[in-house]
Design a protein around this motif. Structure first.
Motif, PDB file in Angstrom:
ATOM      1  N   THR A  56     -15.908  -2.916 -41.957  1.00 39.84           N
ATOM      2  CA  THR A  56     -16.587  -1.104 -41.875  1.00 39.84           C
ATOM      3  C   THR A  56     -15.162  -0.306 -42.452  1.00 39.84           C
ATOM      4  O   THR A  56     -14.168  -0.626 -42.736  1.00 39.84           O
ATOM      5  CB  THR A  56     -17.171  -0.979 -40.429  1.00 39.84           C
ATOM      6  N   TRP A  58     -14.864   3.775 -42.818  1.00 40.58           N
ATOM      7  CA  TRP A  58     -15.463   5.068 -41.554  1.00 40.58           C
ATOM      8  C   TRP A  58     -14.888   6.024 -42.849  1.00 40.58           C
ATOM      9  O   TRP A  58     -13.599   6.269 -42.604  1.00 40.58           O
ATOM     10  CB  TRP A  58     -15.222   4.721 -40.448  1.00 40.58           C
ATOM     11  N   ARG A  71     -17.631  12.167 -51.731  1.00 41.97           N
ATOM     12  CA  ARG A  71     -19.079  11.354 -52.256  1.00 41.97           C
ATOM     13  C   ARG A  71     -18.189  10.212 -53.080  1.00 41.97           C
ATOM     14  O   ARG A  71     -19.097   9.332 -53.370  1.00 41.97           O
ATOM     15  CB  ARG A  71     -20.041  12.647 -52.892  1.00 41.97           C
ATOM     16  N   ILE A  74     -17.198   7.585 -52.071  1.00 40.02           N
ATOM     17  CA  ILE A  74     -18.652   6.054 -51.432  1.00 40.02           C
ATOM     18  C   ILE A  74     -19.232   6.175 -52.639  1.00 40.02           C
ATOM     19  O   ILE A  74     -19.498   4.179 -52.245  1.00 40.02           O
ATOM     20  CB  ILE A  74     -18.771   7.457 -51.182  1.00 40.02           C
ATOM     21  N   ARG A  78     -18.623   1.876 -53.268  1.00 41.19           N
ATOM     22  CA  ARG A  78     -20.673   1.143 -53.170  1.00 41.19           C
ATOM     23  C   ARG A  78     -20.101   0.401 -54.395  1.00 41.19           C
ATOM     24  O   ARG A  78     -20.916  -0.778 -54.448  1.00 41.19           O
ATOM     25  CB  ARG A  78     -20.949   2.122 -52.731  1.00 41.19           C
ATOM     26  N   ARG A  90     -19.330  -1.991 -45.713  1.00 41.96           N
ATOM     27  CA  ARG A  90     -20.637  -1.077 -44.918  1.00 41.96           C
ATOM     28  C   ARG A  90     -19.354  -0.390 -44.682  1.00 41.96           C
ATOM     29  O   ARG A  90     -18.429   0.456 -44.355  1.00 41.96           O
ATOM     30  CB  ARG A  90     -20.596  -1.432 -43.777  1.00 41.96           C
ATOM     31  N   ILE A  91     -20.674   1.087 -45.216  1.00 48.73           N
ATOM     32  CA  ILE A  91     -19.858   2.501 -45.156  1.00 48.73           C
ATOM     33  C   ILE A  91     -20.648   2.976 -44.230  1.00 48.73           C
ATOM     34  O   ILE A  91     -21.822   2.964 -43.937  1.00 48.73           O
ATOM     35  CB  ILE A  91     -19.620   2.626 -46.316  1.00 48.73           C
ATOM     36  N   LEU A  93     -20.501   6.686 -42.320  1.00 44.96           N
ATOM     37  CA  LEU A  93     -19.999   8.530 -42.743  1.00 44.96           C
ATOM     38  C   LEU A  93     -20.619   9.199 -41.635  1.00 44.96           C
ATOM     39  O   LEU A  93     -21.450   9.030 -41.234  1.00 44.96           O
ATOM     40  CB  LEU A  93     -21.169   8.620 -43.932  1.00 44.96           C
ATOM     41  N   ALA A 110     -24.346   4.952 -47.867  1.00 45.28           N
ATOM     42  CA  ALA A 110     -23.640   5.116 -46.559  1.00 45.28           C
ATOM     43  C   ALA A 110     -24.901   3.713 -45.590  1.00 45.28           C
ATOM     44  O   ALA A 110     -26.135   4.096 -45.532  1.00 45.28           O
ATOM     45  CB  ALA A 110     -23.877   5.996 -45.484  1.00 45.28           C
ATOM     46  N   ASP A 111     -24.751   3.194 -44.838  1.00 44.32           N
ATOM     47  CA  ASP A 111     -25.460   2.527 -43.783  1.00 44.32           C
ATOM     48  C   ASP A 111     -26.640   2.992 -43.379  1.00 44.32           C
ATOM     49  O   ASP A 111     -26.330   2.538 -42.325  1.00 44.32           O
ATOM     50  CB  ASP A 111     -24.352   0.692 -44.557  1.00 44.32           C
ATOM     51  N   ILE A 113     -25.492   6.601 -40.639  1.00 44.93           N
ATOM     52  CA  ILE A 113     -25.133   8.205 -40.984  1.00 44.93           C
ATOM     53  C   ILE A 113     -25.001   9.011 -39.429  1.00 44.93           C
ATOM     54  O   ILE A 113     -26.376   8.643 -39.288  1.00 44.93           O
ATOM     55  CB  ILE A 113     -26.016   8.985 -42.175  1.00 44.93           C
TER      56      ILE A 113
END
Length: 433
Positions: A56, A58, A71, A74, A78, A90-91, A93, A110-111, A113
């Motif tokens: 992950t 973060w 952005r 990210i 991705r 895994r992101i 946010l 994002a996975d 938020i």
């Protein structure tokens, strides 16, 4: 200081709860945080149960502006680590402010938020234990002592990106708060800063080149990408508004009341020019008042319809177009020859780069010196700060009165933006992502 810091975090959380019935943002934040950690823990347990060995990243953003800076990172992460591949990352946010979370809570790349829970020792430990990040990325600022401590204890790496430091900020004060904040940022593993001055300041308090990288500002990557994508997107109503216009068109972005007061005087002084205005706050009564006070034939973008055969003719005759919807401004700038950016009579100017990337000289109010790119644009002669209506009118008269110089200013503005793109790649290469 640590004790006082934790007390202040709890006191602010109480203040948010007390203000919630009376203040919209406080209410959104209070509701968003209520039962938040339990929801996060349930969601993260489910996510990790569905995919063993997930790694992950973060990403934390204070608000919407910082999200736009983060952005490009990210999107690059991705693209390199897509869903469904062995290299998937895994992101997660997080946002501090409702103005960021409420607008971007459905951001598809994002996975997960979340609002960021208040920075108490217990909240920080629970959040980090639930999310299990291998890397935490803080965008521009927000140095939370307990979260950084929890990340260090968990064994996760942490960094700040697109950071900027100034000598008058708390980190460089010789008092107890200054020492505490130096301890706080000392918990970060890496600093990716916008400029050499920031690197020198960090060096003066013991952070050397092994931890500090001058990578530039990821916003340049973002605005270049926005311009490239918007170039392929048609905006027929805006095209109809500027069709056949001989005089320069001025695009006024993210304007507030004080900006609009001086712009109204400019509109009265330059009846031959057309203006596109995108207010920062889309209050219907205020927009109607703006059009009425301009004395112009004005039209609101949302009042145009494809079924209205007269809309195109109305736009050709109009001299004021108000963009009363979100998400268009970065593409609208391409239809102007000069820009005015709002916010300079309040807390500070909004995004000058979105306009400059289209090759437009830029004007704004007096509060701009906290924004490195605005200072550099002024130094290059492709931007100017104005303190009131008379100065705005005089500057516009000088600029539009010399079309060749106006065009050269715009070209230099565009070159400035594109020459500073590339921060995203530098950061990800340094982090091994």
């Amino acid at each position: 200081m640590k004790y006082l810091y934790n007390c202040s975090i709890r006191a602010f959380s109480l203040a948010i709860a007390l203000a919630a019935p009376f203040h919209r943002k406080a209410r959104l934040l209070w509701r968003g945080r209520r039962g938040l950690l339990r929801r996060i823990e349930r969601a993260e347990v489910a996510a990790f149960s569905a995919g063993e060995g997930l790694q992950t990243i973060w990403v934390h953003c204070a608000s919407l502006g910082e999200f736009e800076q983060g952005r490009p990172l990210i999107e690059a992460i991705r693209a390199k680590h897509p869903v469904g591949t062995p290299d998937y990352r895994r992101i997660v946010l997080t946002f501090y402010s409702p103005s960021g979370y409420e607008i971007r809570k459905d951001y598809p790349l994002a996975d997960a938020i979340y609002y960021l829970p208040a920075d108490t020792p217990r909240n920080a430990r629970r959040f980090v234990a639930a999310v299990r990040p291998e890397q935490a990325v803080f965008v521009k600022y927000e140095y939370w002592y307990n979260y950084l401590s929890a990340l260090r204890d968990f064994g996760a790496k942490s960094c700040v990106v697109s950071a900027i430091f100034r000598p008058d900020t708390v980190f460089f004060r010789k008092n107890a708060m200054g020492r505490f904040m130096r301890r706080t940022i000392g918990l970060l593993d890496r600093f990716f800063v916008q400029n050499d001055d920031s690197a020198r300041l960090l060096g003066s308090i013991g952070f050397g080149p092994e931890r500090v990288t001058v990578s530039g500002d990821t916003r340049f990557d973002r605005v270049v990408a926005l311009a490239d994508s918007a170039a392929a997107r048609e905006m027929p109503w805006v095209e109809a508004f500027v069709e056949g216009v001989q005089e320069p068109v001025m695009v006024c972005g993210s304007t507030w009341g004080p900006d609009e007061e001086i712009l109204l005087e400019l509109m009265h002084a330059r009846p031959e020019m057309k203006f596109i205005v995108a207010p920062h706050e889309l209050d219907s009564a205020r927009i109607d008042a703006l059009i009425d006070r301009s004395g112009r034939k004005g039209v609101r973008y949302t009042h145009l319809t494809a079924s209205d055969d007269g809309s195109t003719e109305i736009l050709r005759e109009a001299t004021l177009l108000v963009i009363d919807t979100i998400g268009m401004l970065s593409g609208v700038y391409r239809y102007g020859q000069l820009a005015y950016i709002g916010g300079g009579f309040g807390r500070g100017i909004h995004n000058t780069l979105e306009a400059a990337t289209w090759g437009m000289p830029v004007l704004f109010g007096p509060k701009y010196e906290a924004f490195a790119e605005a200072v550099e644009l002024v130094a290059l002669g492709v931007a100017a700060s104005v303190s009131g209506a008379e100065e705005l009118k005089a500057t516009v008269a000088a600029w539009v009165g010399d079309p060749e110089t106006l065009q050269r200013r715009g070209g230099s503005a565009g070159e400035y933006v594109r020459s500073r793109a590339g921060a995203t790649r530098k950061i990800l290469d340094a982090l091994g992502m």
